[in-house]
Design an enzyme around this catalytic site. Structure first.
Site, PDB file in Angstrom:
ATOM      1  N   ASP A 189       0.855  -1.192   0.000  1.00  0.00           N
ATOM      2  CA  ASP A 189       0.000   0.000   0.000  1.00  0.00           C
ATOM      3  C   ASP A 189       0.890   1.241   0.000  1.00  0.00           C
ATOM      4  OD1 ASP A 189      -2.713   1.231   0.226  1.00  0.00           O
ATOM      5  OD2 ASP A 189      -1.892   2.046   2.075  1.00  0.00           O
ATOM      6  N   SER A 190       0.305   2.373  -0.373  1.00  0.00           N
ATOM      7  CA  SER A 190       1.068   3.619  -0.345  1.00  0.00           C
ATOM      8  C   SER A 190       1.447   3.993   1.091  1.00  0.00           C
ATOM      9  CB  SER A 190       0.245   4.740  -0.966  1.00  0.00           C
ATOM     10  OG  SER A 190      -0.959   4.896  -0.253  1.00  0.00           O
ATOM     11  N   CYS A 235      -4.099  -1.276  -2.474  1.00  0.00           N
ATOM     12  CA  CYS A 235      -4.200   0.171  -2.644  1.00  0.00           C
ATOM     13  C   CYS A 235      -5.054   0.373  -3.877  1.00  0.00           C
ATOM     14  CB  CYS A 235      -2.802   0.749  -2.841  1.00  0.00           C
ATOM     15  SG  CYS A 235      -2.777   2.502  -3.241  1.00  0.00           S
ATOM     16  N   GLU A 267      -2.916   9.409   7.586  1.00  0.00           N
ATOM     17  CA  GLU A 267      -1.442   9.334   7.629  1.00  0.00           C
ATOM     18  C   GLU A 267      -0.870  10.246   8.719  1.00  0.00           C
ATOM     19  OE1 GLU A 267       0.890   7.406   5.823  1.00  0.00           O
ATOM     20  OE2 GLU A 267      -0.852   6.272   5.145  1.00  0.00           O
ATOM     21  N   CYS A 310     -10.969   3.171  -0.807  1.00  0.00           N
ATOM     22  CA  CYS A 310      -9.585   3.500  -0.462  1.00  0.00           C
ATOM     23  C   CYS A 310      -9.295   2.775   0.835  1.00  0.00           C
ATOM     24  CB  CYS A 310      -9.432   5.007  -0.278  1.00  0.00           C
ATOM     25  SG  CYS A 310      -7.808   5.458   0.379  1.00  0.00           S
ATOM     26  N   HIS A 365      -7.458   3.311   3.226  1.00  0.00           N
ATOM     27  CA  HIS A 365      -7.325   4.094   4.453  1.00  0.00           C
ATOM     28  C   HIS A 365      -8.668   4.350   5.140  1.00  0.00           C
ATOM     29  CE1 HIS A 365      -3.391   4.955   2.761  1.00  0.00           C
ATOM     30  NE2 HIS A 365      -3.061   5.677   3.814  1.00  0.00           N
TER      31      HIS A 365
HETATM   32  N1  DGL Z   1      -4.653   3.707   0.251  1.00  0.00           N
HETATM   33  C1  DGL Z   1      -4.646   4.004  -1.113  1.00  0.00           C
HETATM   34  C2  DGL Z   1      -5.941   3.672  -1.805  1.00  0.00           C
HETATM   35  O1  DGL Z   1      -6.559   2.723  -1.460  1.00  0.00           O
HETATM   36  C3  DGL Z   1      -4.153   5.324  -1.556  1.00  0.00           C
HETATM   37  C4  DGL Z   1      -4.089   6.411  -0.621  1.00  0.00           C
HETATM   38  C5  DGL Z   1      -3.132   7.422  -1.141  1.00  0.00           C
HETATM   39  O2  DGL Z   1      -1.934   7.162  -1.029  1.00  0.00           O
HETATM   40  O3  DGL Z   1      -3.587   8.441  -1.667  1.00  0.00           O
HETATM   41  O4  DGL Z   1      -6.365   4.315  -2.716  1.00  0.00           O
END
Ligand code: DGL
Length: 280
Positions: free
Chosen positions: A17-18, A80, A165, A199, A201
């Site tokens: 993941d990012s 991600c 984050e 997403c 997150h």
């Molecule tokens: N967690 C990632 C997603 O599912 C990307 C979040 C990001 O780095 O902008 O899209």
């Protein structure tokens, strides 16, 4: 490089993941399949990915995939949505056949699309995601391929990943941004009865998302569905299943400070973890 005749690589499942968001996917997968070994890689130093161009997301994701392959993973999940939307197809179609024909990289959009059509009654589906994922229209394309009668509306939530984050996800300041994006989505289509949290997150914002979502609307965090889909994949692909090592371990790597990642990840996962710093 490994050729078609190369011996099979045995090792852990790589989860990329990012940043921290993919932990919500890892958690769902480990809950369902605790027997496997895992490596989690978060590119926290370069998060967020959501506002970056196709080329940049592709390059960053490819670097992460190469790193996880060099650590011995036969199978990688791009946990991600942004990377799945912008990089997965090229990696599957151009990179893997040349470089690693015996290894696999899977994403999170298709399994989510498969499920959502079975949950909506109004056939109006909302997507809350990063700007990159919404603009790519990947969800719309995947869902309407499977469920042509659906109406799909996407709403980008540019502030939500930074809230997570930066550890602000449960603070009062987060409320404004969460309510604002949900209101915009439901103003665009008042018949929406099912919302994908597109997403990784966003499940970390779930208490506040629930607070601002009208009753009667189903929210879909992805972890459970990705886990189910991966389990089915491994049942169908026994040759891959045999290559996954089964020691029940999980190692964590981050491109940011290992202390910072370990602290946040331990809170999210509710267990002490120790991450290792790496560069991509
Ligand atoms: N967690 C990632 C997603 O599912 C990307 C979040 C990001 O780095 O902008 O899209």
């Amino acid at each position: 490089m490994e050729g078609n005749t190369a011996t099979q690589q045995c090792g852990p499942i790589g989860i990329f993941d990012s940043g921290l968001g993919g932990l919500t996917i890892l958690d769902g997968i480990r809950h369902r399949m605790p027997q496997y070994d895992f490596i989690y890689l978060g590119d926290n130093a370069r998060a967020p990915y959501g506002t970056r161009s196709f080329d940049v997301v592709y390059q960053f994701t490819l670097q992460a995939v190469e790193k996880l392959f060099s650590m011995g993973c036969p199978l990688i999940i791009l946990a991600c949505n942004t990377a799945s939307a912008k990089a997965l197809r090229s990696i599957q179609q151009k990179y893997l056949p040349q470089a690693f024909p015996n290894r696999r990289v899977l994403g999170v959009i298709r399994p989510t699309a498969e499920v959502v059509g079975t949950l909506t009654k109004s056939n109006h589906i909302g997507i809350l995601a990063t700007e990159g994922t919404v603009r790519s229209e990947s969800y719309k394309l995947e869902i309407q391929k499977l469920y042509p009668a659906t109406t799909i509306v996407g709403q980008a939530c540019p502030m939500w990943v930074p809230l997570v984050e930066n550890g602000e996800y449960d603070k009062p300041g987060a409320d404004y941004f969460i309510k604002d994006s949900i209101d915009k989505l439901l103003t665009a289509d008042s018949q929406i009865d099912t919302i994908i949290l597109g997403c990784t997150h966003y499940p970390l914002l779930l208490p506040k998302i629930k607070q601002y979502t009208p009753k009667g609307i189903t929210l879909i965090p992805q972890g459970k569905y990705i886990a189910e889909s991966l389990q089915e994949y491994l049942q169908r692909h026994q040759e891959m299943e045999h290559n996954i090592t089964k020691g029940g371990t999980c190692k964590y790597f981050t491109t940011e400070s290992s202390e910072k990642f370990s602290e946040s990840a331990s809170v999210f996962l509710n267990e002490p973890i120790e991450a290792i710093h790496i560069t991509l």
